[in-house]
Scaffold this motif. Structure first.
Motif, PDB file in Angstrom:
ATOM      1  N   HIS A   5       0.857  -1.178   0.000  1.00 50.43           N
ATOM      2  CA  HIS A   5       0.000   0.000   0.000  1.00 50.43           C
ATOM      3  C   HIS A   5       0.897   1.233   0.000  1.00 50.43           C
ATOM      4  O   HIS A   5       1.720   1.420   0.908  1.00 50.43           O
ATOM      5  CB  HIS A   5      -0.909   0.002   1.226  1.00 50.43           C
ATOM      6  CG  HIS A   5      -1.891  -1.124   1.240  1.00 50.43           C
ATOM      7  ND1 HIS A   5      -3.175  -1.005   0.735  1.00 50.43           N
ATOM      8  CD2 HIS A   5      -1.770  -2.412   1.680  1.00 50.43           C
ATOM      9  CE1 HIS A   5      -3.807  -2.165   0.873  1.00 50.43           C
ATOM     10  NE2 HIS A   5      -2.984  -3.031   1.446  1.00 50.43           N
ATOM     11  N   ASN A   7       1.219   5.596  -0.743  1.00 50.50           N
ATOM     12  CA  ASN A   7       0.569   6.889  -0.933  1.00 50.50           C
ATOM     13  C   ASN A   7       1.337   7.671  -1.987  1.00 50.50           C
ATOM     14  O   ASN A   7       2.491   8.038  -1.768  1.00 50.50           O
ATOM     15  CB  ASN A   7       0.533   7.679   0.377  1.00 50.50           C
ATOM     16  CG  ASN A   7       0.040   9.100   0.155  1.00 50.50           C
ATOM     17  OD1 ASN A   7      -0.767   9.346  -0.747  1.00 50.50           O
ATOM     18  ND2 ASN A   7       0.512  10.038   0.955  1.00 50.50           N
ATOM     19  N   HIS A  33      -4.129   6.755  -2.460  1.00 49.83           N
ATOM     20  CA  HIS A  33      -3.839   5.382  -2.048  1.00 49.83           C
ATOM     21  C   HIS A  33      -3.750   4.497  -3.286  1.00 49.83           C
ATOM     22  O   HIS A  33      -4.744   4.236  -3.968  1.00 49.83           O
ATOM     23  CB  HIS A  33      -4.957   4.899  -1.118  1.00 49.83           C
ATOM     24  CG  HIS A  33      -4.699   3.605  -0.442  1.00 49.83           C
ATOM     25  ND1 HIS A  33      -5.439   3.181   0.646  1.00 49.83           N
ATOM     26  CD2 HIS A  33      -3.801   2.606  -0.679  1.00 49.83           C
ATOM     27  CE1 HIS A  33      -5.012   1.994   1.038  1.00 49.83           C
ATOM     28  NE2 HIS A  33      -4.019   1.620   0.237  1.00 49.83           N
ATOM     29  N   HIS A 203      -9.986  -2.356  -4.336  1.00 54.30           N
ATOM     30  CA  HIS A 203      -9.641  -0.938  -4.393  1.00 54.30           C
ATOM     31  C   HIS A 203     -10.787  -0.266  -5.148  1.00 54.30           C
ATOM     32  O   HIS A 203     -10.905  -0.406  -6.367  1.00 54.30           O
ATOM     33  CB  HIS A 203      -8.314  -0.736  -5.120  1.00 54.30           C
ATOM     34  CG  HIS A 203      -7.769   0.656  -5.028  1.00 54.30           C
ATOM     35  ND1 HIS A 203      -8.517   1.777  -5.335  1.00 54.30           N
ATOM     36  CD2 HIS A 203      -6.547   1.122  -4.658  1.00 54.30           C
ATOM     37  CE1 HIS A 203      -7.779   2.852  -5.161  1.00 54.30           C
ATOM     38  NE2 HIS A 203      -6.584   2.491  -4.738  1.00 54.30           N
ATOM     39  N   TYR A 268      -5.978   4.229   4.684  1.00 56.17           N
ATOM     40  CA  TYR A 268      -4.620   4.002   4.192  1.00 56.17           C
ATOM     41  C   TYR A 268      -3.692   3.592   5.333  1.00 56.17           C
ATOM     42  O   TYR A 268      -2.929   2.626   5.206  1.00 56.17           O
ATOM     43  CB  TYR A 268      -4.098   5.269   3.515  1.00 56.17           C
ATOM     44  CG  TYR A 268      -2.628   5.208   3.202  1.00 56.17           C
ATOM     45  CD1 TYR A 268      -2.150   4.376   2.184  1.00 56.17           C
ATOM     46  CD2 TYR A 268      -1.702   5.949   3.930  1.00 56.17           C
ATOM     47  CE1 TYR A 268      -0.795   4.303   1.901  1.00 56.17           C
ATOM     48  CE2 TYR A 268      -0.353   5.880   3.650  1.00 56.17           C
ATOM     49  CZ  TYR A 268       0.099   5.050   2.634  1.00 56.17           C
ATOM     50  OH  TYR A 268       1.442   4.972   2.371  1.00 56.17           O
ATOM     51  N   ARG A 272      -1.733  -0.010   5.606  1.00 57.63           N
ATOM     52  CA  ARG A 272      -0.259  -0.063   5.698  1.00 57.63           C
ATOM     53  C   ARG A 272       0.184  -0.847   6.915  1.00 57.63           C
ATOM     54  O   ARG A 272       1.174  -1.597   6.876  1.00 57.63           O
ATOM     55  CB  ARG A 272       0.313   1.354   5.771  1.00 57.63           C
ATOM     56  CG  ARG A 272       0.297   2.116   4.485  1.00 57.63           C
ATOM     57  CD  ARG A 272       1.531   1.875   3.663  1.00 57.63           C
ATOM     58  NE  ARG A 272       2.732   2.407   4.281  1.00 57.63           N
ATOM     59  CZ  ARG A 272       3.933   2.396   3.712  1.00 57.63           C
ATOM     60  NH1 ARG A 272       4.076   1.870   2.509  1.00 57.63           N
ATOM     61  NH2 ARG A 272       4.974   2.893   4.318  1.00 57.63           N
TER      62      ARG A 272
END
Length: 277
Positions: A5, A7, A33, A203, A268, A272
Motif C-alpha cells: 500500500h 501513498n 492510495h 480498491h 490508508y 499499511r
C-alpha cells in the motif's frame, strides 16, 4: 502475491476535519492510495497518483483551480516511481498499470513507466478525450498522457462478482486481478479486485471517499468530501447505487472482501499497518 500500500500524493484542503473527519487544524489530510502488487508477471500498479513531471513542472499538467482547491502537496519521494525504486525494483519491473479512472490525481505517473501496459475501461478513455465542460477539462489533463501508447481498453461485458456484473479479467494479468465497473464518479470508473489468497481486496477508487460510507448500514460522510463527490459525479444515480452495493458487500462478513478507497487517510494507515479496516 504480495501487495504494497503506497501513498502517491498528498492533498491538504482547507477545512481540516470537515474533509478528513479527524484533523483539528485548518488543513485536512487526503492521500492518493495506490497498490503495488508483486506477481509472477512482474509488478502491477493500481493507479499512479502524481508523477515526476507533475512534481517538477506542475502547470499546466495540473489544473490551477483544482490544485488550489485541494491544496496539493507535490513531493518527489511520494511518486510511484520513487517508491518502486525504494523497494529495490527498477521502473522497468512495472509491467502493468491498472487504472480506476483517469483523473489527474490517479494517472499523473503513467509517463514514468513507459514500458508498462495500461489497462482502463474504454468509456473512461473516451470521456478523457471529449473533455467537455469545466469539470472534465480540469479533471482530465492531456499532458499527463502525451507519451502513453500501450493501452488495453475494456468494455463492461464480463462475468459476475459478488453481485456486480460485467467484471473483466485483464489481458496479460493473472486471474486474481479483476476490473469491476463502478460508473458514476466518471463514465468509465472501475474498482480493482485482487484475490490475495486470504480473501479479496477491492480498491474502489473514488466510488466512495470516506471510510464511514461503507462498513456501516447508514452512510456517513464529511461535508467537504460529500460536496466534492457531488461536484465531480457524472451520473448521480449510478454513483449512489454502486456505493450502496459496495456498502452492502462491505457488511457481508461471509464474502470476505476488504475494501479501500483512494483518498481516506485512516483507511490508508490501517492498510499499511495491517490493521482491520
Amino acid at each position: 502475491m504480495r501487495i504494497h500500500h503506497i501513498n502517491c500524493g498528498t492533498d491538504c484542503p482547507f477545512g481540516g476535519g470537515l474533509f478528513d473527519g479527524r484533523s483539528a487544524g485548518p488543513l485536512g489530510h487526503l492521500v492518493c492510495h495506490c497498490l503495488l502488487i508483486e506477481t509472477n508477471e512482474g509488478l502491477v500498479l493500481v493507479d499512479t497518483g502524481y508523477g515526476l513531471k507533475d512534481v517538477r513542472d506542475p502547470f499546466p499538467r495540473l489544473s490551477r483551480p483544482f490544485a488550489a482547491m485541494l491544496n496539493i502537496r507535490l513531493r518527489e519521494q511520494e511518486t510511484a516511481i520513487r517508491q518502486v525504486e525504494a523497494l529495490g525494483y527498477s521502473p522497468a519491473d512495472v509491467r502493468h498499470i491498472v487504472l480506476t479512472h483517469l483523473d489527474f490525481d490517479h494517472a499523473g505517473g503513467l509517463e514514468d513507466f513507459p514500458n508498462a501496459t495500461i489497462h482502463v475501461m474504454a468509456a473512461e478513455l473516451e470521456a478523457f478525450h471529449q473533455r467537455t465542460g469545466f469539470v472534465p477539462r480540469n479533471r482530465y489533463r492531456p499532458m499527463q498522457l502525451d507519451e502513453v501508447r500501450n493501452w488495453r481498453r475494456y468494455a463492461p461485458d464480463g462475468e459476475g462478482w459478488f453481485g456486480f456484473q460485467a467484471v473483466r479479467q485483464l489481458e496479460g494479468l493473472p486471474p486474481e486481478i479483476l476490473m469491476v465497473p463502478l460508473k458514476g464518479h466518471t463514465w468509465g470508473h472501475a474498482g480493482i479486485a485482487v484475490d490475495t489468497g486470504d480473501g479479496w481486496l477491492l480498491h474502489a477508487g473514488d466510488a466512495y471517499f470516506y471510510r464511514d460510507e461503507v462498513r456501516r448500514p447508514d452512510r456517513k460522510c464529511t461535508p467537504g468530501l460529500r460536496l466534492y463527490q457531488n461536484m465531480m459525479e457524472v451520473d448521480r444515480r449510478s454513483r449512489l447505487e454502486n456505493q450502496a452495493r459496495l456498502r452492502e458487500l462491505s457488511l457481508d462478513q461471509g464474502a470476505g472482501v476488504k475494501m479501500i478507497c483512494a483518498h481516506d487517510v485512516v483507511e490508508y494507515e490501517a492498510a499499511r499497518a495491517g490493521r482491520p479496516l
